[in-house]
Design an enzyme around this catalytic site. Structure first.
Site, short mmCIF file in Angstrom:
data_model
loop_
_atom_site.label_atom_id
_atom_site.label_comp_id
_atom_site.label_asym_id
_atom_site.label_seq_id
_atom_site.Cartn_x
_atom_site.Cartn_y
_atom_site.Cartn_z
N ARG A 111 0.84 -1.20 0.00
CA ARG A 111 0.00 0.00 0.00
C ARG A 111 0.87 1.25 0.00
O ARG A 111 0.55 2.26 -0.67
CB ARG A 111 -0.92 -0.03 1.22
N HIS B 116 0.69 4.45 -2.49
CA HIS B 116 0.49 5.80 -1.97
C HIS B 116 1.68 6.72 -2.27
O HIS B 116 1.51 7.93 -2.43
CB HIS B 116 0.21 5.76 -0.47
N ASP B 117 2.86 6.15 -2.35
CA ASP B 117 4.03 6.94 -2.72
C ASP B 117 3.96 7.34 -4.20
O ASP B 117 4.10 8.52 -4.55
CB ASP B 117 5.32 6.18 -2.46
N VAL C 111 1.43 10.05 -5.50
CA VAL C 111 1.63 11.42 -5.01
C VAL C 111 3.08 11.83 -5.27
O VAL C 111 4.00 11.23 -4.70
CB VAL C 111 1.31 11.53 -3.51
N GLY D 114 4.86 11.08 -7.70
CA GLY D 114 5.60 10.02 -8.36
C GLY D 114 6.31 9.12 -7.37
O GLY D 114 6.27 9.34 -6.15
N ASP E 254 8.93 8.51 -5.48
CA ASP E 254 10.12 9.26 -5.04
C ASP E 254 10.33 9.22 -3.53
O ASP E 254 11.11 10.01 -2.99
CB ASP E 254 10.01 10.71 -5.50
N SER F 170 8.55 10.27 -1.25
CA SER F 170 8.07 11.45 -0.53
C SER F 170 7.16 11.08 0.63
O SER F 170 7.03 11.83 1.60
CB SER F 170 7.34 12.41 -1.48
N ASN G 244 -3.15 8.43 4.86
CA ASN G 244 -1.97 7.71 5.34
C ASN G 244 -1.88 7.57 6.85
O ASN G 244 -1.29 6.60 7.35
CB ASN G 244 -0.70 8.42 4.86
N HIS H 75 -6.14 -5.76 -2.22
CA HIS H 75 -7.09 -5.75 -1.11
C HIS H 75 -7.41 -7.17 -0.62
O HIS H 75 -8.28 -7.34 0.23
CB HIS H 75 -8.39 -5.03 -1.51
N ASP I 113 -9.92 -9.27 3.52
CA ASP I 113 -10.34 -10.56 2.97
C ASP I 113 -10.41 -11.54 4.13
O ASP I 113 -9.39 -11.92 4.70
CB ASP I 113 -9.34 -11.02 1.91
N THR J 92 -8.86 -15.60 3.12
CA THR J 92 -7.41 -15.83 3.16
C THR J 92 -6.74 -14.50 3.51
O THR J 92 -6.10 -13.88 2.67
CB THR J 92 -6.88 -16.37 1.82
#
Length: 309
Positions: A46, A50-51, A54, A56, A58, A60, A79, A180, A228, A231
């Site tokens: 994740r 998320h990196d 936002v 690219g 990098d 951040s 986050n 997910h 889930d 599993t």
């Protein structure tokens, strides 16, 4: 892998080949962490998403707040406090700095660690090479997380547009949503789908979730549940079977069957796990190349939590 960072370059930066084993160092750190807590692997995958969405890919998302920038990405609501795995990245970067200082960027560490997390959590079924040579960015703004990260209440057209803005297509959307099948979600991310609100969620799952979640979750009372429940610690195609049975948490999950094209892809991924595994690997590589920095606007951080002096 021949060099400390890797063979193929993501951004033209050729990494030295005389320092063997950098990717294996990351894999070792990730493997040890996931043995103790498999949920960290879900967090790292994740984190990569998320990196990259936002500023690219990098790193951040790793930057800590400072006096000059008190509200970086990691403190944005998408986050904080849900994103996890930061300490694993810290440990991997520290090991790399001991072995080959100044060579492997934090952005590359995230890309490697996400790949390794997918490898371990899929019982070694998802395995792929990923280019290296990314640079780390210096801009990290909380406000960007709201602008670029698709929230769990997005509908199908909003999701497609969000991915298209990052040069990812509808197939990438469906394939990457398969992440997910691991990890947990805070109740606040899906209580909009529980009574008294109208929803397509399976009544049996709705009843179970109501027993686990408060009616109005808040920052001090927001439990987590498995995304889930079949599993929970295995990165597999169960997610797509869950969608077809309406056993998914988010509006954005259920939205994948509101479009004929996406619904067909959900059905295919539910039927053919091997095909989905290969597509997931390709999509992760594609995502890891979003809006990469160059030497002109990037650096290789020594510490992933702060920009270099």
């Amino acid at each position: 892998m021949a060099g400390c960072g890797g063979g193929a370059s993501a951004e033209g930066r050729v990494l030295p080949k005389e320092v063997p084993g950098g990717e294996y160092i990351v894999k070792g750190v990730v493997g040890k962490a996931l043995q103790q807590n498999p949920g960290l692997g879900a967090g790292i995958i994740r984190m990569a998403f998320h990196d990259c969405f936002v500023q690219g890919c990098d790193a951040s998302v790793l930057l800590d707040p400072t006096a000059a920038n008190p509200r970086p990405e990691k403190l944005g609501a998408p986050n904080f406090p849900s994103l996890r795995g930061f300490e694993v990245i810290d440990d991997a970067k520290a090991a790399l700095e001991r072995f080959c200082p100044g060579v492997v960027s934090c952005a590359d560490v995230i890309a490697f660690a996400a790949r390794d997390s997918a490898y371990f959590l899929s019982n070694y079924r998802i395995n792929y090479q990923i280019p290296s040579g990314r640079f780390d960015g210096s801009i990290s703004l909380e406000s960007d997380t709201f602008a670029f990260l698709p929230p769990p209440f997005f509908n199908h057209s909003q999701l497609v547009d969000s991915f298209k803005a990052k040069n990812l297509n509808e197939d990438d959307l469906v394939v990457l949503s398969g992440a997910h099948s691991i990890g947990v979600s805070h109740c606040s991310s899906f209580t909009d789908r529980l009574p008294p609100n109208p929803s397509t969620i399976n009544p049996a799952l709705s009843t179970l979730l109501q027993s686990k979640c408060p009616v109005s979750p808040n920052f001090t009372n927001d439990p987590t549940v498995d995304q889930d429940m079949v599993t929970p610690n295995l990165l597999d195609n169960q997610y797509y079977k869950n969608i077809r049975k309406r056993n998914v948490l988010f509006t954005s999950d259920a939205a994948l069957v509101t479009s004929p094209l996406s619904a067909r892809k959900v059905y295919q991924n539910a039927l053919f796990p091997e095909v989905w595994e290969k597509k997931f690997a390709r999509a992760m590589v594609k995502m890891s190349a979003i809006e990469l920095k160059t030497a002109a606007n990037g650096e290789i951080r020594k510490n992933c939590r702060v920009v270099n002096n």
